[in-house]
Design a protein around this motif. Structure first.
Motif, PDB file in Angstrom:
ATOM      1  N   GLU A  68       0.809  -1.225   0.000  1.00 42.88           N
ATOM      2  CA  GLU A  68       0.000   0.000   0.000  1.00 42.88           C
ATOM      3  C   GLU A  68       0.839   1.270   0.000  1.00 42.88           C
ATOM      4  O   GLU A  68       0.417   2.308  -0.511  1.00 42.88           O
ATOM      5  CB  GLU A  68      -0.941   0.019   1.212  1.00 42.88           C
ATOM      6  CG  GLU A  68      -2.116  -0.927   1.049  1.00 42.88           C
ATOM      7  CD  GLU A  68      -3.159  -0.711   2.133  1.00 42.88           C
ATOM      8  OE1 GLU A  68      -3.819   0.342   2.126  1.00 42.88           O
ATOM      9  OE2 GLU A  68      -3.292  -1.590   3.009  1.00 42.88           O
TER      10      GLU A  68
ATOM     11  N   ASN B 296       3.315   1.740  -1.695  1.00 45.78           N
ATOM     12  CA  ASN B 296       3.917   1.801  -3.038  1.00 45.78           C
ATOM     13  C   ASN B 296       5.446   1.758  -2.993  1.00 45.78           C
ATOM     14  O   ASN B 296       6.113   2.272  -3.877  1.00 45.78           O
ATOM     15  CB  ASN B 296       3.445   3.053  -3.783  1.00 45.78           C
ATOM     16  CG  ASN B 296       2.741   2.655  -5.078  1.00 45.78           C
ATOM     17  OD1 ASN B 296       2.372   1.491  -5.240  1.00 45.78           O
ATOM     18  ND2 ASN B 296       2.556   3.592  -5.971  1.00 45.78           N
TER      19      ASN B 296
ATOM     20  N   THR C 126       1.844  -2.127  -9.158  1.00 49.24           N
ATOM     21  CA  THR C 126       1.534  -1.207  -8.062  1.00 49.24           C
ATOM     22  C   THR C 126       0.302  -1.704  -7.307  1.00 49.24           C
ATOM     23  O   THR C 126      -0.534  -2.417  -7.853  1.00 49.24           O
ATOM     24  CB  THR C 126       1.278   0.210  -8.606  1.00 49.24           C
ATOM     25  OG1 THR C 126       0.243   0.132  -9.596  1.00 49.24           O
ATOM     26  CG2 THR C 126       2.543   0.765  -9.245  1.00 49.24           C
ATOM     27  N   TRP C 127       0.228  -1.311  -6.075  1.00 49.06           N
ATOM     28  CA  TRP C 127      -0.830  -1.769  -5.180  1.00 49.06           C
ATOM     29  C   TRP C 127      -2.225  -1.487  -5.741  1.00 49.06           C
ATOM     30  O   TRP C 127      -3.121  -2.338  -5.714  1.00 49.06           O
ATOM     31  CB  TRP C 127      -0.682  -1.092  -3.810  1.00 49.06           C
ATOM     32  CG  TRP C 127      -1.738  -1.516  -2.841  1.00 49.06           C
ATOM     33  CD1 TRP C 127      -2.830  -0.826  -2.468  1.00 49.06           C
ATOM     34  CD2 TRP C 127      -1.788  -2.777  -2.164  1.00 49.06           C
ATOM     35  NE1 TRP C 127      -3.581  -1.553  -1.583  1.00 49.06           N
ATOM     36  CE2 TRP C 127      -2.965  -2.769  -1.379  1.00 49.06           C
ATOM     37  CE3 TRP C 127      -0.966  -3.906  -2.132  1.00 49.06           C
ATOM     38  CZ2 TRP C 127      -3.335  -3.842  -0.576  1.00 49.06           C
ATOM     39  CZ3 TRP C 127      -1.334  -4.982  -1.329  1.00 49.06           C
ATOM     40  CH2 TRP C 127      -2.504  -4.933  -0.575  1.00 49.06           C
ATOM     41  N   ASP C 128      -2.376  -0.283  -6.303  1.00 45.14           N
ATOM     42  CA  ASP C 128      -3.692   0.118  -6.810  1.00 45.14           C
ATOM     43  C   ASP C 128      -4.111  -0.690  -8.036  1.00 45.14           C
ATOM     44  O   ASP C 128      -5.271  -0.679  -8.425  1.00 45.14           O
ATOM     45  CB  ASP C 128      -3.682   1.611  -7.161  1.00 45.14           C
ATOM     46  CG  ASP C 128      -2.636   1.908  -8.231  1.00 45.14           C
ATOM     47  OD1 ASP C 128      -1.436   1.617  -7.996  1.00 45.14           O
ATOM     48  OD2 ASP C 128      -3.002   2.391  -9.319  1.00 45.14           O
ATOM     49  N   ASN C 129      -3.162  -1.335  -8.668  1.00 47.12           N
ATOM     50  CA  ASN C 129      -3.512  -2.116  -9.855  1.00 47.12           C
ATOM     51  C   ASN C 129      -3.307  -3.608  -9.646  1.00 47.12           C
ATOM     52  O   ASN C 129      -3.262  -4.389 -10.589  1.00 47.12           O
ATOM     53  CB  ASN C 129      -2.681  -1.654 -11.058  1.00 47.12           C
ATOM     54  CG  ASN C 129      -3.361  -2.041 -12.362  1.00 47.12           C
ATOM     55  OD1 ASN C 129      -4.567  -1.913 -12.480  1.00 47.12           O
ATOM     56  ND2 ASN C 129      -2.601  -2.559 -13.318  1.00 47.12           N
TER      57      ASN C 129
ATOM     58  N   ASN D 120       2.891  -2.551 -14.371  1.00 44.89           N
ATOM     59  CA  ASN D 120       1.542  -3.019 -14.701  1.00 44.89           C
ATOM     60  C   ASN D 120       1.369  -3.294 -16.210  1.00 44.89           C
ATOM     61  O   ASN D 120       0.410  -2.825 -16.822  1.00 44.89           O
ATOM     62  CB  ASN D 120       0.486  -1.990 -14.270  1.00 44.89           C
ATOM     63  CG  ASN D 120       0.576  -1.628 -12.811  1.00 44.89           C
ATOM     64  OD1 ASN D 120       0.944  -2.455 -11.981  1.00 44.89           O
ATOM     65  ND2 ASN D 120       0.254  -0.389 -12.477  1.00 44.89           N
TER      66      ASN D 120
END
Lengths: 309, 309, 309, 309
Positions: A184, A186, A285-288, B135
């Motif tokens: 989280e 990153n 990345t965490w968000d993806n 990503n």
């Protein structure tokens, strides 16, 4: 000079809750070949296309999970050198004598900072893949018995201190980091895919508070159609499926995850690409991460992320 | 420690009869990515999923064929060591300066006993596969432009003295012999498949009186369906096809062979298995070579066996 | 004599919330071919391998959903006969004049007891599949533009009174019941798969209180590998995916379900078997419906069962 | 109304030179299911996914070839009507009593102008595909026993007067002409692909001086990967292969052709597209027939064009 160190995941020892049920599952549903049983009650299996005597070993226990993971190295000289390197790095090792595992030579065992027992060995009796070494057919009956993976491919292990684990694999054992997932923040590495070859992973780790846990053992399938067939066989045999068929964004691999009758997750996997040690690491990345996990659905499957054995 | 020497076939330099025609063919039919042109009139290509700047280089000449083949090694230390090993083995080498090929470091060049110019190098500029390192998608538009192979896979070279060639690859460069075909005497090795990785071949040789000949350059496809698609595209573009689609018994690979407009044979290939340096060599006997060549048909295709460039 | 009545689903008219966004989606992501726009603001599409002018029509509206579904019949004689048969069965029909839809002949429209507008027609201008009628290639560029389904395959409609609907399709229009799902009472038919050909379904119905709802429109893919590719493209374009890739037990079809930007579900589908009118109906019992829905996972996906447009 | 006439190729009766050898071949290599033997020494087989009792019947004789071909029609009313239509067209028919073939109803037999015995029938006992009618699995063990085609797909017959044959199929029996090859004069039809469904062919004819000859019987495979597998099994069992794996330009079908031990050619086939009776005929010109025959290679295989049984 090429492939001169650690070759590949050579064996994994798994605990099952009911041996008979597990033998039946791994023989008839998974389609592994039973190659022997030892005095300690362990049952040895190999995938049909593997040459060595065994790659998947089970024993009955009160709790599912993984006892140890072993990688084959090129020869005894390599084994000795790697042990020395490990010791110099500050890792304590111990020798397990030849024959402790059926048809397997001396093993160098140590404990990873993630709490997993890990070992290296140079010798295992070749029993062949059933098709001989002269004018062999590309496959035979056993190739279609059950799910029938080609080989043991890799494991994903859950445990603490994977930053330390990475150093051991990359700095001492010569692996390289193929892909990673950031946490989280990153910044911290939450998951690592490591290769000692040009596979997208020979072993992988996820940071997790509890040591020594198994997320899954992965078996290689030959095509996306064979992954579908694996899913059919799982359904026919009422195997509990976790996720898939789907593609991972991470590694590009195509996959189904399911559980053996004791709750050990396994993967039937194909595809991916062909990274080499000179490749740069790919970062998710965490968000993806959802897209990395389940490429078509971009979904964070709760059970996949939290259930281990 | 792993993959610490020769990594993979990194580039091949091919002579074509008409540069414009060849550029059009390799760009639009084969679907390679053009990455540069140099002062010597050479045009550089890469496969879409390759990270390095170039892998397939063409120049115009009066006669088709192969100028040289280059393998990438892990680093300059490896390059230096291998050069020393080659010299000690009695092979004369010479250095080609960095930059003589676009975006490519210093190369160690020598002549194989088969008459082929062969070289090792450690550095080539990374340009990426077009999908980035964060990503990344599993593929993109270029992956479907023309035949669009994933990577340069291997070459099959024809020339004399392959017993000597084998020694260089196996004893000096660390390759291992994956498969071989015996000659009519059932003793002499008539053809050799050599690997420096866990591919079924990184390079192959067939004994042949004339030195320095090219049988084919092989490009990797992702599936049997992509091989069919390659055949469709060959037909749509009136590419001369030699054999296939079919499966080889040798290596289990699935394939089509065809010729570029200048008569250089290439292969669109998938499949095979995953041999390691600890594997024993598979032998194809002369009397069963037809099954090794064309598994379903068991036919010795005359053109395949005799036409080289 | 053969195929002498209703041929196939010929068109479906769908409501979208934003026309521009939808056109972009169906052109570039789904890979349909836009073939025209009419005075009423409708945009017409076809799949690349379809011969007729249009099969998928969209218009902008406040609410997503389906306006009507049309099946092509063999000729005008058949159209007239079927209209007469429908009237005799007690179904009121009305004629919509030729040209009301672009390049489409007169249509016989009626309302199904499920609340759906359904129509039959005999004529639609042939525009071809882009490859001509002489020595055609098996595919061309458009076949790889976006998801690029081969054809409109079938629809699944939700509404009341499907027992009545079945009578119309089976007793008047000559369809046969290929598969069905029983309700909780193990007697009532909760879902029906109907064929007028040897496809596993040309149209399907699920019993549902609200009339005239659309569960999904299905597009045919050529292989399981093309279904995977469809999923990749969905992810690359942030398409909302419902379930899949997976196999249905029902029909054996392999599939991904997703939503267009307006919330109309569509399916990218392949496989299944080849039932004929002399086949007996296959029944899925309520307790085993999960296996019928998602064969590998045996899971009743909530969204799949409840979300319609 | 749909599919109201001739449904599909229902059976073909083939002569073999050695019954035991043929039974072994069709059971174990082809993977058909033996379903019975009759007093006349005929052995009956079906494909695993077929519902009716038999589709492929063999008897021992001095010469290989085809005795007769039978198509199933919807019901006895259709059978009677078609017989009347045939008679009115000037075709003499005769009835073969129910039970003359095992589990098969009365057949209407007539001789085609090409010299082939052809018959229609409405009844054959349903034995099912081995998976039942309630919650069936998508496949089972038999689906992987030998080559294991899904169903009998079509036949290609060689004989004279195919222009007359076409009239019978198109004007009386309701077939439509899907594709055709023109002769050297670019006018006469040298080969015809006919469908009574939305298959690319239910039967095909080639103009040939000798009457009543069999070019091949075709069996349907589920995927291109299964065609490759079929080729592997042919090689493992030393089956004589004619051509393939390859794709036809004609019909787009993907295929291998081989011979049974008696010299009857068969095809393991997949793919193609989905023509309907409203489609226009596709024409292959004589000068481009090689691309129609073998799409990737564009080669006129001598044996394929001239060897019949």
């Amino acid at each position: 000079m090429a492939m001169t160190g650690v070759l590949r995941p050579g064996h994994v020892a798994i605990r099952v809750l009911d041996l008979d049920e597990a033998v039946k599952f791994y023989s008839d549903v998974m389609g592994l070949v039973e190659t022997g049983r030892d005095d300690m009650g362990r049952v040895y299996f190999k995938c049909w296309d593997e040459q060595d005597h065994n790659s998947y070993i089970i024993r009955e226990a009160d709790q599912a999970g993984v006892d140890f993971v072993g990688f084959k190295v090129l020869d005894n000289e390599t084994l000795n050198k790697l042990e020395k390197d490990l010791n110099e790095f500050g890792i304590e090792t111990r020798r397990i004598e030849a024959g402790e595992m059926l048809e397997t030579g001396e093993r160098v065992r140590f404990t990873l900072p993630s709490g997993h027992e890990f070992e290296l060995y140079a010798d295992k009796t070749k029993v062949g893949n059933g098709m001989g070494l002269t004018n062999p057919a590309p496959w035979y009956t056993q190739s279609e018995h059950g799910i029938a993976p080609v080989r043991l491919d890799h494991m994903l292990l859950y445990g603490p201190n994977i930053a330390e684990v990475k150093k051991i694999f990359c700095d001492v054992l010569g692996f390289f980091l193929v892909e990673r997932v950031l946490g989280e923040d990153n910044e911290t590495e939450a998951a690592l895919w490591l290769s000692c070859s040009h596979k997208v992973h020979d072993i992988a780790f996820v940071e997790y508070p509890e040591p020594g846990k198994l997320h899954h053992t992965s078996f290689l399938m030959e095509s996306w159609e064979r992954v579908l067939r694996a899913g059919d066989i799982m359904s026919m045999n009422e195997v509990a499926v976790d996720i898939g068929p789907t593609r991972h964004g991470i590694t590009r691999g195509c996959t189904i995850y399911a559980w053996d009758p004791s709750g050990n997750r396994f993967e039937t996997f194909m595809g991916g690409y062909h990274p080499y040690p000179d490749y740069e690491t790919i970062t998710w990345t965490w968000d993806n991460f959802a897209q990395g996990l389940d490429y078509p659905q971009r979904k964070l499957h709760e059970s996949f992320l939290t259930v281990v054995s």
